[in-house]
Scaffold this motif. Sequence first.
Motif, PDB file in Angstrom:
ATOM      1  N   GLN A  39       0.843  -1.191   0.000  1.00  0.00           N
ATOM      2  CA  GLN A  39       0.000   0.000   0.000  1.00  0.00           C
ATOM      3  C   GLN A  39       0.875   1.236   0.000  1.00  0.00           C
ATOM      4  O   GLN A  39       1.655   1.445   0.940  1.00  0.00           O
ATOM      5  CB  GLN A  39      -0.935   0.011   1.209  1.00  0.00           C
ATOM      6  N   ALA A  40       0.744   2.014  -1.043  1.00  0.00           N
ATOM      7  CA  ALA A  40       1.478   3.272  -1.160  1.00  0.00           C
ATOM      8  C   ALA A  40       0.642   4.393  -0.545  1.00  0.00           C
ATOM      9  O   ALA A  40      -0.588   4.270  -0.449  1.00  0.00           O
ATOM     10  CB  ALA A  40       1.785   3.558  -2.616  1.00  0.00           C
ATOM     11  N   PRO A  41       1.261   5.482  -0.140  1.00  0.00           N
ATOM     12  CA  PRO A  41       0.522   6.596   0.458  1.00  0.00           C
ATOM     13  C   PRO A  41      -0.580   7.093  -0.475  1.00  0.00           C
ATOM     14  O   PRO A  41      -0.340   7.329  -1.664  1.00  0.00           O
ATOM     15  CB  PRO A  41       1.591   7.664   0.660  1.00  0.00           C
ATOM     16  N   GLY A  42      -1.779   7.206   0.058  1.00  0.00           N
ATOM     17  CA  GLY A  42      -2.899   7.711  -0.713  1.00  0.00           C
ATOM     18  C   GLY A  42      -3.505   6.729  -1.690  1.00  0.00           C
ATOM     19  O   GLY A  42      -4.407   7.085  -2.451  1.00  0.00           O
ATOM     20  N   LYS A  43      -3.036   5.503  -1.673  1.00  0.00           N
ATOM     21  CA  LYS A  43      -3.552   4.495  -2.606  1.00  0.00           C
ATOM     22  C   LYS A  43      -4.122   3.310  -1.844  1.00  0.00           C
ATOM     23  O   LYS A  43      -3.816   3.092  -0.680  1.00  0.00           O
ATOM     24  CB  LYS A  43      -2.444   4.037  -3.550  1.00  0.00           C
ATOM     25  N   GLU A  44      -4.917   2.522  -2.555  1.00  0.00           N
ATOM     26  CA  GLU A  44      -5.470   1.322  -1.953  1.00  0.00           C
ATOM     27  C   GLU A  44      -4.405   0.221  -1.914  1.00  0.00           C
ATOM     28  O   GLU A  44      -3.471   0.214  -2.705  1.00  0.00           O
ATOM     29  CB  GLU A  44      -6.684   0.846  -2.752  1.00  0.00           C
ATOM     30  N   ARG A  45      -4.613  -0.707  -1.001  1.00  0.00           N
ATOM     31  CA  ARG A  45      -3.708  -1.849  -0.929  1.00  0.00           C
ATOM     32  C   ARG A  45      -3.872  -2.696  -2.188  1.00  0.00           C
ATOM     33  O   ARG A  45      -4.999  -2.945  -2.633  1.00  0.00           O
ATOM     34  CB  ARG A  45      -4.003  -2.669   0.329  1.00  0.00           C
ATOM     35  N   LYS A  87      12.051   0.125  -8.257  1.00  0.00           N
ATOM     36  CA  LYS A  87      11.712   1.410  -8.841  1.00  0.00           C
ATOM     37  C   LYS A  87      11.071   2.298  -7.767  1.00  0.00           C
ATOM     38  O   LYS A  87      10.488   1.773  -6.810  1.00  0.00           O
ATOM     39  CB  LYS A  87      10.717   1.213  -9.975  1.00  0.00           C
ATOM     40  N   PRO A  88      11.118   3.598  -7.955  1.00  0.00           N
ATOM     41  CA  PRO A  88      10.416   4.470  -6.997  1.00  0.00           C
ATOM     42  C   PRO A  88       8.941   4.118  -6.865  1.00  0.00           C
ATOM     43  O   PRO A  88       8.372   4.271  -5.780  1.00  0.00           O
ATOM     44  CB  PRO A  88      10.615   5.863  -7.603  1.00  0.00           C
ATOM     45  N   ALA A  89       8.330   3.615  -7.924  1.00  0.00           N
ATOM     46  CA  ALA A  89       6.915   3.226  -7.877  1.00  0.00           C
ATOM     47  C   ALA A  89       6.673   2.028  -6.963  1.00  0.00           C
ATOM     48  O   ALA A  89       5.519   1.732  -6.628  1.00  0.00           O
ATOM     49  CB  ALA A  89       6.415   2.902  -9.279  1.00  0.00           C
ATOM     50  N   ASP A  90       7.728   1.333  -6.564  1.00  0.00           N
ATOM     51  CA  ASP A  90       7.578   0.205  -5.638  1.00  0.00           C
ATOM     52  C   ASP A  90       7.523   0.657  -4.180  1.00  0.00           C
ATOM     53  O   ASP A  90       7.319  -0.162  -3.282  1.00  0.00           O
ATOM     54  CB  ASP A  90       8.745  -0.774  -5.804  1.00  0.00           C
ATOM     55  N   THR A  91       7.715   1.941  -3.947  1.00  0.00           N
ATOM     56  CA  THR A  91       7.661   2.464  -2.587  1.00  0.00           C
ATOM     57  C   THR A  91       6.288   2.253  -1.978  1.00  0.00           C
ATOM     58  O   THR A  91       5.263   2.645  -2.545  1.00  0.00           O
ATOM     59  CB  THR A  91       8.004   3.968  -2.578  1.00  0.00           C
ATOM     60  N   ALA A  92       6.257   1.576  -0.831  1.00  0.00           N
ATOM     61  CA  ALA A  92       4.992   1.236  -0.175  1.00  0.00           C
ATOM     62  C   ALA A  92       5.281   0.510   1.125  1.00  0.00           C
ATOM     63  O   ALA A  92       6.421   0.120   1.388  1.00  0.00           O
ATOM     64  CB  ALA A  92       4.141   0.338  -1.074  1.00  0.00           C
ATOM     65  N   VAL A  93       4.237   0.340   1.899  1.00  0.00           N
ATOM     66  CA  VAL A  93       4.296  -0.600   3.021  1.00  0.00           C
ATOM     67  C   VAL A  93       3.900  -1.967   2.470  1.00  0.00           C
ATOM     68  O   VAL A  93       2.861  -2.100   1.821  1.00  0.00           O
ATOM     69  CB  VAL A  93       3.357  -0.186   4.159  1.00  0.00           C
ATOM     70  N   TYR A  94       4.735  -2.955   2.725  1.00  0.00           N
ATOM     71  CA  TYR A  94       4.499  -4.303   2.214  1.00  0.00           C
ATOM     72  C   TYR A  94       3.957  -5.183   3.337  1.00  0.00           C
ATOM     73  O   TYR A  94       4.532  -5.241   4.427  1.00  0.00           O
ATOM     74  CB  TYR A  94       5.790  -4.890   1.658  1.00  0.00           C
ATOM     75  N   TYR A  95       2.863  -5.870   3.036  1.00  0.00           N
ATOM     76  CA  TYR A  95       2.188  -6.721   4.009  1.00  0.00           C
ATOM     77  C   TYR A  95       2.219  -8.177   3.571  1.00  0.00           C
ATOM     78  O   TYR A  95       2.006  -8.495   2.397  1.00  0.00           O
ATOM     79  CB  TYR A  95       0.724  -6.307   4.156  1.00  0.00           C
TER      80      TYR A  95
END
Length: 124
Positions: A39-45, A87-95
């Motif tokens: 889940q990236a900031p401001g986006k759905e999981r 990639k920068p687009a992979d930035t997120a919290v990973y669950y």
Amino acid sequence: QVQLVESGGGLVQAGDSLRLSCVASGRTFSSYTMGWFRQAPGKEREFVAAIGRSGGLIYYADSVKGRFTISRENVKNTVYLQMNSLKPADTAVYYCAAGRMLIPGRDQYSYDDWGQGTQVTVSS
């Protein structure tokens, strides 16, 4: 129910690699399908990857196919996510998630138990 603890996240540069781990409690790990979501900031999981109970069935999101590899070691109660060419687009919290379905699924609502998440940040 199974408790899940993720580790391995961090801050890396574009093109680098990371390996996430998720350790499950209990003696029935091999009876669970396992998945990774993010889940990236401001986006759905969103779905990243899933692996069946014995590791024979594996699915990936199109966005990570060819770069990420999911695997599991049932004797260690652990599922991994090897992430290459980040990639920068992979930035997120990973669950990490566990589910009792026979076939690995992309739907987060199919999974019963979730870890707390680990932050992955990829700088450009």
